[in-house]
Design an enzyme around this catalytic site. Structure first.
Site, PDB file in Angstrom:
ATOM      1  N   ARG A 151       0.821  -1.218   0.000  1.00  0.00           N
ATOM      2  CA  ARG A 151       0.000   0.000   0.000  1.00  0.00           C
ATOM      3  C   ARG A 151       0.852   1.264   0.000  1.00  0.00           C
ATOM      4  O   ARG A 151       0.434   2.307  -0.504  1.00  0.00           O
ATOM      5  CB  ARG A 151      -0.972  -0.004   1.177  1.00  0.00           C
ATOM      6  N   GLU A 229      -5.280  -0.017   7.923  1.00  0.00           N
ATOM      7  CA  GLU A 229      -3.975  -0.688   7.945  1.00  0.00           C
ATOM      8  C   GLU A 229      -2.881   0.118   8.659  1.00  0.00           C
ATOM      9  O   GLU A 229      -2.036  -0.459   9.323  1.00  0.00           O
ATOM     10  CB  GLU A 229      -3.529  -1.030   6.520  1.00  0.00           C
ATOM     11  N   HIS A 245     -29.981   6.068  -0.413  1.00  0.00           N
ATOM     12  CA  HIS A 245     -31.039   5.086  -0.656  1.00  0.00           C
ATOM     13  C   HIS A 245     -30.996   3.928   0.332  1.00  0.00           C
ATOM     14  O   HIS A 245     -31.700   2.952   0.152  1.00  0.00           O
ATOM     15  CB  HIS A 245     -30.936   4.576  -2.101  1.00  0.00           C
ATOM     16  N   LYS A 337      -2.416 -15.111   5.453  1.00  0.00           N
ATOM     17  CA  LYS A 337      -1.811 -15.644   4.219  1.00  0.00           C
ATOM     18  C   LYS A 337      -1.035 -16.927   4.531  1.00  0.00           C
ATOM     19  O   LYS A 337      -1.090 -17.894   3.779  1.00  0.00           O
ATOM     20  CB  LYS A 337      -0.886 -14.603   3.567  1.00  0.00           C
TER      21      LYS A 337
END
Ligand code: F6R
Length: 345
Positions: A151, A229, A245, A337
């Site tokens: 990131r 993060e 909505h 992971k």
């Protein structure tokens, strides 16, 4: 110099987060450098459409390209974050697989699926399994600098992607990139982002929802994920008009500590501006603890997006400092992971 009044945890976090902070400040420099220096292949045949596939910090570049180029791109652009390509992505399509590590399971699968379907393919990565399988298949690999969190490497991932796509748009090219990056670097140097610390203070300890204009959803989402993060806090995002909505009804039982952050742009159409104003009056003003607004600077989409991204990154890092947490590591993502790679079922 750490301030005397700062808690010891903040002072410690500031030291730990100094290099991540520097990286955020270097956004325009890194983006411009990546645009100029990272090799990208020339696409000879115009594809039927482009599908960008990736996850998390590697995927957001695709969403941001849609935001930046959406109104001027002359080809369909689809983003996929998951294991499956849509059925209509096939022969004649260009699939761009992006994974910073090159080892992301979902991206490896969509890359291989694109090959089976006869799509043209391209990879953006630092290496890993994705680079290996791409090279085995004779697919071009755009290599980006390694050593960062995915990131945090967004400038290196976004710039080559945008450069590849910009051949199908007239408005975004080298002169625009240079102009926008110079302006942003100047603003950073002149302290135009000093209010990011105040905004982080307003968020601390509260429940936060980021609202943006639907065309800028990727930016609101990046704010959310950077706060998740870097600062390790739970934050959500919503967009207008869609939130008008559904989401606004939930405010009837909202907790007392809700802080609303509105990401605004002068490019919003008149109807959307009206919706922001009325939603503020009818929903946020009476029910939220605070409503805060951040107005993007810049005259066009590229500039506004980079400005808001930089602002959001800095807010998330200041909040990390205030929370006393290290911004860079994302241990739970790594553990998940590892667990996924070990278990059969
Ligand atoms: C970590 C991060 C994650 C990763 C994602 C995919 O900083 O942002 O969202 O980007 O887990 O991994 P890569 O980018 O290596 O394909």
């Amino acid at each position: 110099m750490p301030s005397e009044s700062e808690p010891a945890t903040t002072q410690r976090a500031k030291v730990l987060n100094a290099s991540t902070h520097k990286m955020a400040i270097a956004w325009p420099t890194n983006f411009k450098r990546a645009w100029e220096e990272i090799w990208v292949p020339e696409i000879e045949q115009i594809p039927k459409g482009i599908c960008i596939t990736g996850m998390g910090g590697s995927a957001i570049g695709g969403d941001l390209c849609k935001t930046i180029l959406g109104p001027v791109l002359s080809l369909p652009l689809e983003t996929v974050k998951g294991y499956e390509l849509p059925a209509w992505v096939g022969d004649g399509w260009l699939v761009i697989a992006i994974s910073y590590s090159g080892n992301t399971e979902e991206t490896l699968q969509t890359f291989s699926m694109a090959g089976e379907r006869g799509c043209s393919r391209l990879v953006i990565t630092t290496g890993g399994e994705l680079a290996r399988v791409a090279e085995d298949d004779g697919v071009s690999v755009v290599r980006v600098p390694g050593g960062y969190q995915p990131r945090a490497a967004l400038p290196f991932l976004l710039a080559p992607l945008l450069k590849i796509l910009s051949i199908w748009c007239e408005d975004v090219g080298e002169p625009e990139v240079e102009r926008v990056c110079e302006e942003l670097a100047k603003e950073l140097a002149e302290g135009a982002f000093s209010s990011t610390k105040q905004l982080a203070r307003e968020l601390q300890g509260n429940s936060v929802v980021i609202y943006g204009w639907e065309q800028f959803e990727a930016v609101a989402y990046r704010w959310q994920t950077q706060l998740n993060e870097n600062a390790k806090v739970m934050v959500f995002h919503q967009c207008l008009p869609e939130a008008n909505h559904n989401d606004i009804v939930g405010w009837e039982s909202a907790p007392e500590n809700m802080v609303v952050v509105l990401l605004r742009s002068h490019l919003e159409p008149r109807q959307v501006r009206r919706r922001f104003k009325l939603t503020w009056e009818l929903v946020w003003q009476p029910r939220a603890k605070k409503v805060l607004e951040v107005e993007a600077k810049g005259d066009a989409r590229l500039g506004q997006v980079l400005w808001l991204l930089t602002f959001g990154d800095l807010v998330s890092l200041h909040l990390a400092d205030m929370q006393g947490v290290e911004a860079e590591p994302v241990e739970v993502i790594e553990s998940l992971k590892t667990a996924l790679s070990q278990q059969g079922e």
